[in-house]
Scaffold this motif. Sequence first.
Motif, short mmCIF file in Angstrom:
data_model
loop_
_atom_site.label_atom_id
_atom_site.label_comp_id
_atom_site.label_asym_id
_atom_site.label_seq_id
_atom_site.Cartn_x
_atom_site.Cartn_y
_atom_site.Cartn_z
N ASN A 59 0.79 -1.23 0.00
CA ASN A 59 0.00 0.00 0.00
C ASN A 59 0.83 1.28 0.00
O ASN A 59 0.42 2.29 0.55
CB ASN A 59 -1.00 0.00 1.17
N ILE A 60 2.00 1.25 -0.62
CA ILE A 60 2.84 2.45 -0.73
C ILE A 60 3.02 2.77 -2.21
O ILE A 60 3.23 1.89 -3.04
CB ILE A 60 4.24 2.21 -0.12
N ARG A 61 2.94 4.04 -2.55
CA ARG A 61 3.29 4.47 -3.90
C ARG A 61 4.13 5.74 -3.84
O ARG A 61 4.14 6.46 -2.84
CB ARG A 61 2.06 4.66 -4.77
N LEU A 62 4.81 6.01 -4.94
CA LEU A 62 5.70 7.16 -5.05
C LEU A 62 5.18 8.09 -6.13
O LEU A 62 4.69 7.64 -7.16
CB LEU A 62 7.11 6.71 -5.43
N LEU A 63 5.34 9.38 -5.88
CA LEU A 63 4.99 10.40 -6.87
C LEU A 63 6.06 11.49 -6.85
O LEU A 63 6.64 11.76 -5.79
CB LEU A 63 3.63 11.03 -6.57
N PRO A 64 6.26 12.15 -7.97
CA PRO A 64 7.19 13.28 -7.96
C PRO A 64 6.64 14.40 -7.08
O PRO A 64 5.42 14.62 -7.05
CB PRO A 64 7.24 13.74 -9.42
N PRO A 65 7.50 15.11 -6.37
CA PRO A 65 7.00 16.22 -5.56
C PRO A 65 6.56 17.38 -6.46
O PRO A 65 7.23 17.67 -7.45
CB PRO A 65 8.20 16.61 -4.70
N PRO A 66 5.45 18.01 -6.13
CA PRO A 66 5.00 19.14 -6.95
C PRO A 66 5.73 20.44 -6.65
O PRO A 66 5.54 21.42 -7.36
CB PRO A 66 3.52 19.25 -6.59
N LEU A 67 6.55 20.44 -5.62
CA LEU A 67 7.35 21.61 -5.28
C LEU A 67 8.77 21.41 -5.80
O LEU A 67 9.29 20.29 -5.76
CB LEU A 67 7.42 21.80 -3.76
N PRO A 68 9.41 22.47 -6.25
CA PRO A 68 10.81 22.31 -6.67
C PRO A 68 11.69 22.01 -5.46
O PRO A 68 11.68 22.72 -4.47
CB PRO A 68 11.16 23.66 -7.29
N MET A 69 12.39 20.91 -5.54
CA MET A 69 13.31 20.49 -4.48
C MET A 69 14.66 20.24 -5.12
O MET A 69 14.76 19.48 -6.08
CB MET A 69 12.82 19.20 -3.79
N ALA A 70 15.67 20.87 -4.59
CA ALA A 70 17.01 20.71 -5.14
C ALA A 70 17.53 19.30 -4.88
O ALA A 70 17.25 18.70 -3.84
CB ALA A 70 17.96 21.73 -4.52
N ALA A 71 18.28 18.79 -5.84
CA ALA A 71 18.99 17.53 -5.63
C ALA A 71 20.07 17.78 -4.58
O ALA A 71 20.44 18.93 -4.30
CB ALA A 71 19.61 17.05 -6.93
N PHE A 72 20.55 16.73 -3.98
CA PHE A 72 21.58 16.86 -2.95
C PHE A 72 22.58 15.73 -3.11
O PHE A 72 22.30 14.72 -3.75
CB PHE A 72 20.97 16.86 -1.55
N ASP A 73 23.76 15.94 -2.55
CA ASP A 73 24.83 14.94 -2.65
C ASP A 73 24.84 14.03 -1.44
O ASP A 73 24.66 14.48 -0.31
CB ASP A 73 26.19 15.62 -2.77
N ILE A 74 25.08 12.76 -1.71
CA ILE A 74 25.38 11.79 -0.66
C ILE A 74 26.90 11.69 -0.64
O ILE A 74 27.53 11.45 -1.68
CB ILE A 74 24.74 10.42 -0.94
N ARG A 75 27.48 11.89 0.54
CA ARG A 75 28.93 11.92 0.68
C ARG A 75 29.37 11.01 1.82
O ARG A 75 28.63 10.79 2.76
CB ARG A 75 29.40 13.34 0.97
N GLN A 76 30.60 10.55 1.70
CA GLN A 76 31.22 9.91 2.85
C GLN A 76 32.19 10.92 3.45
O GLN A 76 32.86 11.66 2.73
CB GLN A 76 31.90 8.59 2.49
N CYS A 77 32.20 11.00 4.76
CA CYS A 77 33.03 11.96 5.47
C CYS A 77 33.88 11.24 6.50
O CYS A 77 33.47 10.21 7.04
CB CYS A 77 32.14 13.00 6.18
#
Length: 159
Positions: free
Chosen positions: A108-126
């Motif tokens: 019972n889970i589905r995904l949709l694109p967000p209707p608000l502009p959201m910036a992409a972000f980086d996944i990093r190892q620190c």
Amino acid sequence: IGNLPEMEGGFYQQRLFSEYYVCVLRADHPDVGETLDEAGFARLAHAVVAPAGTGHGEIEATLVRRQLAGRIVLRVQNFLVLPIIVAQTDLVAMVPHLVAEQMRRYPNIRLLPPPLPMAAFDIRQCWHERMHDDAGHRWLRRRIAELFAAGSANESGSR
């Protein structure tokens, strides 16, 4: 490893890949059709996941900027609890795409694109500078980077 804010002095970091947010909601949500527009999104009740020390606070900040703070009805500290909550309520949440792909495995889970502009972000190892020249740590960092590069090549054909 994660969506970590800029680390203070004394830390090194390496970008592993770019990530973006999607909306998760129950598949049979009574107020959402095949798509989700900004007006419909603004009417929904929202769950916000904001693990301490990460950059995911941007989700709540975006909702606040859009004057939707009053629509936030649940705050949780990690993504693990979200699928069961979303699947059984009328809440919507924005989560990283790769997290959402794992949530899709729940009923019972589905995904949709967000209707608000959201910036992409980086996944990093620190890592801390004291471990920078440690042979074992260097090996582990290199291996992690290779695994993410291989996964990216398998999904998109290049990095």
